[in-house]
Design an enzyme around this catalytic site. Structure first.
Site, PDB file in Angstrom:
ATOM      1  N   ASP A 265      -5.536 -30.930  -8.688  1.00 21.06           N
ATOM      2  CA  ASP A 265      -6.800 -31.508  -9.153  1.00 21.06           C
ATOM      3  C   ASP A 265      -7.231 -32.690  -8.295  1.00 21.06           C
ATOM      4  O   ASP A 265      -6.410 -33.306  -7.604  1.00 21.06           O
ATOM      5  CB  ASP A 265      -6.635 -32.041 -10.590  1.00 21.06           C
ATOM      6  CG  ASP A 265      -6.612 -30.927 -11.609  1.00 21.06           C
ATOM      7  OD1 ASP A 265      -6.521 -29.751 -11.216  1.00 21.06           O
ATOM      8  OD2 ASP A 265      -6.670 -31.247 -12.817  1.00 21.06           O
TER       9      ASP A 265
ATOM     10  N   HIS B 250      -1.739 -33.464  -8.213  1.00 20.68           N
ATOM     11  CA  HIS B 250      -2.949 -34.040  -7.610  1.00 20.68           C
ATOM     12  C   HIS B 250      -2.727 -34.194  -6.117  1.00 20.68           C
ATOM     13  O   HIS B 250      -1.894 -35.016  -5.700  1.00 20.68           O
ATOM     14  CB  HIS B 250      -3.267 -35.387  -8.266  1.00 20.68           C
ATOM     15  CG  HIS B 250      -3.525 -35.281  -9.742  1.00 20.68           C
ATOM     16  ND1 HIS B 250      -2.513 -35.214 -10.662  1.00 20.68           N
ATOM     17  CD2 HIS B 250      -4.688 -35.187 -10.433  1.00 20.68           C
ATOM     18  CE1 HIS B 250      -3.045 -35.094 -11.876  1.00 20.68           C
ATOM     19  NE2 HIS B 250      -4.355 -35.066 -11.769  1.00 20.68           N
TER      20      HIS B 250
END
Ligand code: NI
Length: 229
Positions: free
Chosen positions: A55, A196
């Site tokens: 993400d 991430h």
């Protein structure tokens, strides 16, 4: 030495040699157990799928991650932010060329449930548009920041919402070993892992996680492949 004694010695020697060359029963049991273990390992390696997702990118370390994924022939899923896409369009292009799944993570990482319906749709549509311009197709998946998305917005969208199963909180620790151990001890079949790719530590951890799980017989698939095998 008398001939009788010599006879005893010879008999002892022959007995000793026979014992040495007779197959040991324990060895046979051990071999049987080992081959059973090998058979179980074969069953275990039979298609255990897992999806690794990233993400908030693309970021400065995403290209390095893409290199690592390509070396390992692993497909991943990326939930992109519109404002990041604008900075790294080449990285998005490479994601598509390498066959990764590209999803939407809104334009500016907003909590969609705090916005008006119009604003929320705008956040999503802007990012869809940017991805369309680079990849030529609209993403099918949305991962709302914080996992927050009202049912009204869900209904308005022609997209599937994708959350996650394993979250090592990589953005809080930024510690490679901690992230790797959190994931590998909690993951199981058909799970979605959340990381991430905007942190170097997460990129390093991701590649270590992948190597570990490949060794354990996992096969990495995209979110799309996981949902529609
Ligand atoms: Ni996010």
């Amino acid at each position: 030495m008398s001939s009788r004694n010599l006879g005893y010695v010879l008999i002892l020697c022959v007995l000793y040699m026979l014992m040495e060359y007779m197959p040991d029963q324990n060895d046979e049991v051990k071999v049987a157990a080992e081959s059973q273990e090998a058979a179980m390992e074969v069953v275990e390696t039979d298609k255990k799928t897992v999806a690794i997702t990233f993400d908030d990118g693309p970021g400065a370390y995403t290209m390095e991650l893409l290199e690592g994924l390509s070396e390992r022939n692993v497909k991943a899923t990326f939930f992109l932010l519109g404002e990041q896409i604008k900075q790294y369009p080449e990285t998005v292009k490479r994601m598509q060329e390498d066959g990764h799944c590209i999803g939407n993570h809104t334009y500016s990482h907003v909590n969609l449930s705090m916005l008006s319906e119009t604003q929320a749709i705008q956040e999503i549509e802007n990012t869809n548009q940017l991805i369309m311009e680079i990849c030529g197709e609209k993403p099918a998946f949305l991962r709302p920041p914080f996992g927050a998305c009202s049912s009204q917005i869900r209904e308005k969208l022609d997209m599937m919402i994708v959350l996650w199963d394993v979250d090592p909180l990589d953005w809080t620790t930024k510690n490679v070993d901690a992230v790797v151990s959190q994931v590998v001890t909690n993951v199981s079949e058909d799970n979605i892992i959340l990381l991430h790719d905007i942190y170097e530590s997460s990129v390093d951890a991701a590649l270590e996680i992948i190597d570990f799980l490949l060794e354990k017989g996992y096969e990495f698939v995209t979110v799309e492949e996981l949902m529609f095998p």
